[in-house]
Design an enzyme around this catalytic site. Structure first.
Site: not given
Ligand code: PAF
Length: 286
Positions: A31-32, A37, A61, A146, A149, A183
């Site tokens: 989200g956010a 995205h 996580q 993305g 990361d 972003m």
């Molecule tokens: O990159 C993220 O937003 C998160 O690590 C993911 C891949 C949705 C897993 O929770």
């Protein structure tokens, strides 16, 4: 567009008999949602018949409770932002994803103690575990991540390879604000002043890239240069600077395409960024 909350329903819809013209592109998110995205969704839209986005803030996580609590929660705006561009939005509950008797998790090998793994113990195990679950529920043809990361992209690609998961993992170049700031959902927590400071991170990475393209040979000299520039930023605390191969192997000398990765706090907000540097003379940023 449909919002699906039930895991069973999502699996049923996603696994309807498909053919090559009915491919699924999947974008897992917490989200956010922002333009980064939307870039993932745009690419998925071009390459697949159906597009599914999941929104799930994965507790497993987060390294600590306070980071989890501070994570922005904007479900209504998120749905509004993407509803015209996707077929389904999957918003499962934590108890469906992790029922009481849930026990196992993915081990991420060498990544456990490296880069993000070193500073965020348990992060990749939790991330890989939820991504594996989501891939099993949806069984997409392609899943989009993305490249901001970068290590996450490498971990997920390795997981899919190691466990013979029939999904192609696609890395999408980082989307930046005009200022150069990558972003990120975390940017909303930066004050105006901190945001201005944060925009300089990418400038430092670009400088390092041009030093390499001008013939620098020693990865450690580049790491020292980037770290020394980052510490000059007001309110900064550098966690790591690393020059690695595209597969994240350490390098003794610069001899292949590489990525420079950084993690730095600006004030209370932890930011990560990276730049890919081709070993040849010419190359494009991502
Ligand atoms: O990159 C993220 O937003 C998160 O690590 C993911 C891949 C949705 C897993 O929770």
């Amino acid at each position: 567009m449909n919002v699906i909350k039930s895991l069973k329903e999502m699996a049923k819809i996603a696994q309807e008999p498909s053919n090559s013209k009915n491919t699924i592109g999947f974008i897992p998110t917490m989200g956010a949602l922002h333009n980064g995205h939307l870039a993932l969704i745009r690419q998925a839209r071009k390459e697949n018949k159906r597009v599914i986005v999941s929104i799930f803030i994965n507790p497993k996580q987060f390294t600590n409770e306070s980071d989890l609590m501070k994570y922005p929660r904007t479900i209504e705006q998120d749905v509004e932002l993407i509803q015209d561009f996707v077929d389904f939005i999957f918003i499962p509950s934590a108890c469906e994803i992790y029922p009481q008797d849930f026990q196992l998790s993915i081990s991420v090998g060498a990544h456990t103690h490296d880069l993000e793994g070193e500073f965020r113990p348990g992060h990749f195990e939790g991330m890989a575990t939820v991504v594996l679950k989501l891939l099993n529920i949806i069984r997409p043809d392609r899943a989009y991540f993305g490249l901001k990361d970068y290590q996450q992209f490498i971990v997920v690609s390795q997981m899919v390879k190691d466990f013979n998961i029939d999904t192609k993992i696609i890395g999408v170049p980082t989307i930046r604000e005009i200022s150069g700031l990558a972003m990120s959902s975390r940017n909303t927590r930066l004050s105006d002043k901190e945001k201005e400071i944060s925009t300089r991170i990418y400038g430092i990475l670009q400088k390092a890239k041009s030093v390499i393209l001008n013939g620098a040979q020693n990865p450690q000299d580049i790491e020292k240069f980037v770290a020394s520039e980052l510490v000059k930023l007001p309110k900064s605390k550098v966690e790591y600077v690393a020059v690695r191969s595209l597969q994240l192997a350490k390098m003794k000398v610069i001899e292949s395409d590489m990525v420079i990765l950084v993690a730095v706090y600006i004030g209370e907000v932890r930011l990560i960024d990276n730049i890919i540097v081709p070993s040849g003379i010419q190359g494009a940023d991502h």
